[in-house]
Design a protein around this motif. Structure first.
Motif, mmCIF file in Angstrom:
data_model
loop_
_atom_site.group_PDB
_atom_site.id
_atom_site.type_symbol
_atom_site.label_atom_id
_atom_site.label_comp_id
_atom_site.label_asym_id
_atom_site.label_seq_id
_atom_site.Cartn_x
_atom_site.Cartn_y
_atom_site.Cartn_z
ATOM 1 N N THR A 138 48.150 -34.003 -14.263
ATOM 2 C CA THR A 138 48.564 -34.962 -13.629
ATOM 3 C C THR A 138 50.086 -34.810 -13.399
ATOM 4 N N ALA A 139 50.741 -34.652 -14.638
ATOM 5 C CA ALA A 139 52.346 -34.488 -14.810
ATOM 6 C C ALA A 139 52.818 -33.426 -14.011
ATOM 7 N N TYR A 140 51.780 -32.322 -14.279
ATOM 8 C CA TYR A 140 52.447 -30.794 -13.597
ATOM 9 C C TYR A 140 52.372 -30.900 -12.040
ATOM 10 N N VAL A 141 51.177 -31.400 -11.505
ATOM 11 C CA VAL A 141 51.053 -31.750 -10.158
ATOM 12 C C VAL A 141 52.104 -32.538 -9.513
ATOM 13 N N GLY A 142 52.232 -33.665 -10.093
ATOM 14 C CA GLY A 142 53.170 -34.765 -9.683
ATOM 15 C C GLY A 142 54.769 -34.160 -9.662
ATOM 16 N N PHE A 143 55.049 -33.309 -10.443
ATOM 17 C CA PHE A 143 56.449 -32.971 -10.623
ATOM 18 C C PHE A 143 56.802 -31.837 -9.934
ATOM 19 N N TYR A 144 55.809 -30.814 -10.129
ATOM 20 C CA TYR A 144 56.382 -29.467 -9.526
ATOM 21 C C TYR A 144 55.813 -29.442 -7.889
ATOM 22 N N GLU A 145 54.625 -29.879 -8.045
ATOM 23 C CA GLU A 145 53.921 -29.741 -6.426
ATOM 24 C C GLU A 145 54.395 -30.856 -5.476
ATOM 25 N N ILE A 146 54.443 -32.087 -6.057
ATOM 26 C CA ILE A 146 54.666 -33.212 -5.180
ATOM 27 C C ILE A 146 56.243 -33.604 -4.847
ATOM 28 N N CYS A 147 57.033 -33.248 -6.121
ATOM 29 C CA CYS A 147 58.368 -33.557 -6.125
ATOM 30 C C CYS A 147 59.322 -32.344 -5.838
ATOM 31 N N SER A 148 58.872 -31.148 -5.614
ATOM 32 C CA SER A 148 59.668 -29.868 -5.446
ATOM 33 C C SER A 148 60.926 -30.084 -6.166
ATOM 34 N N TYR A 225 61.837 -39.741 -8.151
ATOM 35 C CA TYR A 225 61.489 -40.888 -8.867
ATOM 36 C C TYR A 225 59.684 -40.556 -9.098
ATOM 37 N N PHE A 226 59.519 -40.744 -10.558
ATOM 38 C CA PHE A 226 57.917 -40.279 -10.722
ATOM 39 C C PHE A 226 57.445 -41.888 -11.223
ATOM 40 N N GLU A 227 56.415 -42.302 -10.088
ATOM 41 C CA GLU A 227 56.184 -43.790 -10.023
ATOM 42 C C GLU A 227 54.948 -43.926 -10.783
ATOM 43 N N ASN A 228 55.308 -44.773 -11.968
ATOM 44 C CA ASN A 228 53.819 -45.134 -12.575
ATOM 45 C C ASN A 228 53.522 -46.488 -12.813
ATOM 46 N N VAL A 229 54.573 -47.426 -12.193
ATOM 47 C CA VAL A 229 54.669 -48.935 -12.390
ATOM 48 C C VAL A 229 54.661 -49.582 -11.277
ATOM 49 N N MET A 277 57.650 -40.027 0.089
ATOM 50 C CA MET A 277 57.068 -40.727 -0.841
ATOM 51 C C MET A 277 55.536 -40.534 -0.653
ATOM 52 N N GLN A 278 54.731 -39.571 -1.733
ATOM 53 C CA GLN A 278 53.629 -39.278 -1.669
ATOM 54 C C GLN A 278 52.808 -39.954 -2.682
ATOM 55 N N GLY A 279 51.702 -40.392 -2.367
ATOM 56 C CA GLY A 279 50.663 -40.530 -3.430
ATOM 57 C C GLY A 279 49.798 -39.322 -3.632
ATOM 58 N N PHE A 280 49.228 -39.237 -4.829
ATOM 59 C CA PHE A 280 48.191 -38.160 -4.920
ATOM 60 C C PHE A 280 47.387 -38.517 -5.913
ATOM 61 N N LEU A 281 46.008 -37.818 -6.146
ATOM 62 C CA LEU A 281 45.238 -37.984 -7.151
ATOM 63 C C LEU A 281 44.835 -36.617 -7.476
ATOM 64 N N VAL A 282 44.798 -36.563 -8.943
ATOM 65 C CA VAL A 282 44.595 -35.414 -9.607
ATOM 66 C C VAL A 282 43.352 -34.614 -9.273
ATOM 67 N N PHE A 283 42.343 -35.349 -8.757
ATOM 68 C CA PHE A 283 41.220 -34.702 -8.682
ATOM 69 C C PHE A 283 41.233 -33.485 -7.405
ATOM 70 N N ASP A 284 41.997 -33.742 -6.720
ATOM 71 C CA ASP A 284 42.494 -32.822 -5.694
ATOM 72 C C ASP A 284 43.070 -31.643 -5.986
ATOM 73 N N TYR A 285 43.409 -31.583 -7.331
ATOM 74 C CA TYR A 285 44.271 -30.438 -7.583
ATOM 75 C C TYR A 285 43.601 -29.685 -9.003
ATOM 76 N N PHE A 286 42.445 -29.965 -9.315
ATOM 77 C CA PHE A 286 41.903 -29.370 -10.427
ATOM 78 C C PHE A 286 41.846 -27.780 -10.404
ATOM 79 N N HIS A 287 41.869 -27.170 -8.982
ATOM 80 C CA HIS A 287 41.931 -25.918 -8.758
ATOM 81 C C HIS A 287 43.313 -25.449 -9.478
ATOM 82 N N LEU A 288 44.199 -26.173 -9.512
ATOM 83 C CA LEU A 288 45.393 -25.589 -10.497
ATOM 84 C C LEU A 288 45.642 -25.634 -11.863
ATOM 85 N N TYR A 289 44.257 -26.140 -12.391
ATOM 86 C CA TYR A 289 44.209 -26.403 -14.053
ATOM 87 C C TYR A 289 44.507 -24.833 -14.641
#
Length: 341
Positions: A138-148, A225-229, A277-289
């Protein structure tokens, strides 16, 4: 046959989650996969992951990405387990796995689509509930893939001492960014600055004006901004974003326990500042594991990543551990070692 302690959802939850909403039940399980469960695996659960999204599964939410839990039945979440019996040719008895499992001592897993074998890597097995499991990717996808990200950018992370936030901050520092995190106690603030290497951090509970806090820590604005709140924190961040900023909407823990969610008043800044601003679900990115493992395992072995766990022992302690997430009781990744020491 074997005894099987289970955590059951009493009923759909309104308001703040309480320990009494979760019931400890004892049952009996057969330690073999029946002939009518082709492709299933039977596992002995070793570690269970406590995650904020589980609260959202305790209500019926229209349009949710994942089914609600069923009252009277075992809840589920990510965990680490050992296979006791298998009718699936891809998994054999004795294999260690991580993925979605029941909150119980033994689980029959019928769908293995999101079940991952654990290779023999010289790291603690519990890491597969966090840094090498769902929280890590989740951290990997959110930071590298979503936030570029770009080197030198400014990064703000809310709930920064949690399982995901602590990793995002370290990834950002290794990438060459300026990183500030928020947390809910002075101990957590000290942890972010002194152990996890954040450039700065603050206790949001001691800030009477979150907008002013953002301006103080980011006088030139926030790139990422990495949004958790969510809620008031998001409202304070939006006017303080830089033009072309990016927000990865990973979670909104402040909104899970409330029936009347906070209004967000500053969405106009998404337009004014050309924010993505993009929401994301880690389930969609398991191929990047596999890509994530290739990056993170060397960093762990080289001692370049710190990782903090808050472990309780015994499945009886699971309800209190999960409830504690929503008051910030945990320090680091909250998980349950199913068997007591």
């Amino acid at each position: 046959m074997e005894g099987n302690k289970q955590i059951i959802l009493k009923d759909y939850v309104k308001g703040f989650l309480k320990e009494s909403d979760l019931i400890l039940k004892s049952s009996i399980v057969e330690l073999n996969v029946s002939s009518d469960c082709n492709g299933a695996i039977l596992v002995k659960n070793l570690y269970l992951s406590c995650d904020p999204y589980m609260r959202a599964r305790m209500v019926k939410m229209e349009g949710s990405y994942i089914d609600a839990f069923t009252p009277g039945e075992v809840i589920e979440g990510f965990g680490v387990a050992k296979i006791v019996d298998s009718s699936n040719p891809n998994f054999k008895k004795g294999d260690l796995i991580w993925g979605m499992t029941g909150w119980e001592e033994y689980s029959l897993i019928k769908s293995t689509e999101a079940i991952f074998k654990i290779p023999s890597i010289d790291v603690p097995l519990s890491y597969y509930t966090g840094i090498l499991g769902m929280a890590g990717i989740t951290a990997y996808v959110g930071f590298y893939e979503i936030c570029s990200p770009k080197k030198g950018e400014t990064v703000f992370i809310s709930a920064a001492s949690g399982a995901v936030g602590q990793l995002v901050g370290q990834f950002a520092k290794l990438f060459g960014c300026y990183v500030v995190g928020s947390a809910g106690s002075q101990d957590k603030v000290d942890l972010l600055k002194n152990k996890l290497g954040f450039d700065d951090a603050f206790n949001y509970k001691e800030e009477s004006d979150l907008y002013a806090a953002m301006k103080r820590y980011f006088p030139d604005g926030i790139d990422i901004y990495f949004e958790n709140v969510g809620g008031k924190m998001l409202d304070a961040v939006l006017p303080n974003m830089r033009s072309g900023g990016r927000i990865a909407a990973c979670g909104m823990i402040s909104q899970y326990d409330v029936e009347d969610r906070d209004a967000t008043h500053n969405l106009i800044y998404v337009i004014i500042k050309k924010i993505r601003m993009q929401g994301f679900l880690v389930f969609d990115y398991f191929h990047l594991y596999p890509n994530y493992l290739a990056m993170v395992v060397p960093l762990i072995k080289q001692g370049k990543l710190a990782y903090l766990e808050d472990i309780v022992h015994g499945i009886e302690a699971a309800p209190a551990a999960l409830v504690g997430l929503f008051s910030g009781r945990n320090l680091g990744k909250q998980l349950v070692a199913v068997a007591r020491d």
